[in-house]
Motif scaffolding. Structure first.
Motif, short mmCIF file in Angstrom:
data_model
loop_
_atom_site.label_atom_id
_atom_site.label_comp_id
_atom_site.label_asym_id
_atom_site.label_seq_id
_atom_site.Cartn_x
_atom_site.Cartn_y
_atom_site.Cartn_z
N ASN A 219 0.83 -1.21 0.00
CA ASN A 219 0.00 0.00 0.00
C ASN A 219 0.86 1.27 0.00
OD1 ASN A 219 -1.98 -1.91 0.16
ND2 ASN A 219 -2.75 -1.29 2.14
N LYS B 11 -11.39 -3.73 -0.02
CA LYS B 11 -10.58 -3.51 1.19
C LYS B 11 -9.28 -2.79 0.83
CE LYS B 11 -8.71 -6.07 5.14
NZ LYS B 11 -7.28 -6.26 5.05
N ASP C 146 -10.00 0.83 0.13
CA ASP C 146 -10.22 1.54 1.40
C ASP C 146 -8.90 1.81 2.12
OD1 ASP C 146 -12.96 1.60 1.02
OD2 ASP C 146 -13.35 -0.14 2.31
N GLU C 147 -8.00 0.83 2.12
CA GLU C 147 -6.72 1.00 2.81
C GLU C 147 -5.87 2.07 2.12
OE1 GLU C 147 -5.07 -2.95 2.79
OE2 GLU C 147 -6.42 -3.64 4.37
N LYS D 135 -7.30 5.54 2.95
CA LYS D 135 -6.89 6.00 4.30
C LYS D 135 -5.41 6.40 4.32
CE LYS D 135 -10.33 3.37 6.81
NZ LYS D 135 -10.69 1.97 6.75
N LEU D 136 -4.59 5.62 3.67
CA LEU D 136 -3.16 5.87 3.69
C LEU D 136 -2.79 7.16 2.95
CD1 LEU D 136 -0.58 4.64 4.80
CD2 LEU D 136 -0.37 3.33 2.68
#
Length: 144
Positions: free
Chosen positions: A17, A42, A45-46, A49-50
């Protein structure tokens, strides 16, 4: 315009990521519009956020397919998400996080693929490489 496929060889000890965010940042800083696509919600989404936190002093404006903002230069989208207001052709760079090669690659100047140290992922990357080569894309690889 010649289309280009870039295969980024990922640093084996860096989380994937973070690598995705570094690639996004590189194209964002060169003023390209970037779409990141994955069938893994997922993962989307990760990365979303990152992108808010991966560097303390910079922020990369972005939106997601669920909270789409056409003014943001980076779009994170689930591969099969349908939203008629999103025109994928508006993006210069397509970062493909799926196991299949990007078949409508001609809609973008650059298609980005990732190559991890995982043997199964390497085989998938080799298959994608051959697909793009056979379809007359300029193909290159870079270490990240």
């Amino acid at each position: 315009m010649d289309n280009l496929a870039i295969f980024y060889i990922l640093n084996s000890n860096e989380e994937i990521n973070h690598s995705i965010c570094k690639i996004i940042k590189k194209f964002y800083e060169s003023e390209k519009k970037v779409i990141v696509s994955s069938n893994n919600s997922k993962l989307i989404d990760e990365v979303n956020k990152l992108l808010w936190t991966f560097e303390q002093l910079s922020f990369i404006p972005h939106s997601t397919s669920k909270n789409y903002d056409p003014l943001t230069p980076v779009l994170l989208i689930e591969t099969h998400y349908k939203n008629d207001s999103i025109s994928k052709k508006d993006y210069n760079v397509f970062i493909n996080l799926d196991d299949e090669a990007k078949t409508d690659y001609h809609d973008h100047e650059i298609v980005v693929e990732l190559v991890s140290s995982n043997e199964q992922q390497k085989k998938i990357a080799r298959d994608k490489y051959l697909y793009y080569k056979n379809n007359k894309l300029n193909v290159k690889h870079e270490n990240l």
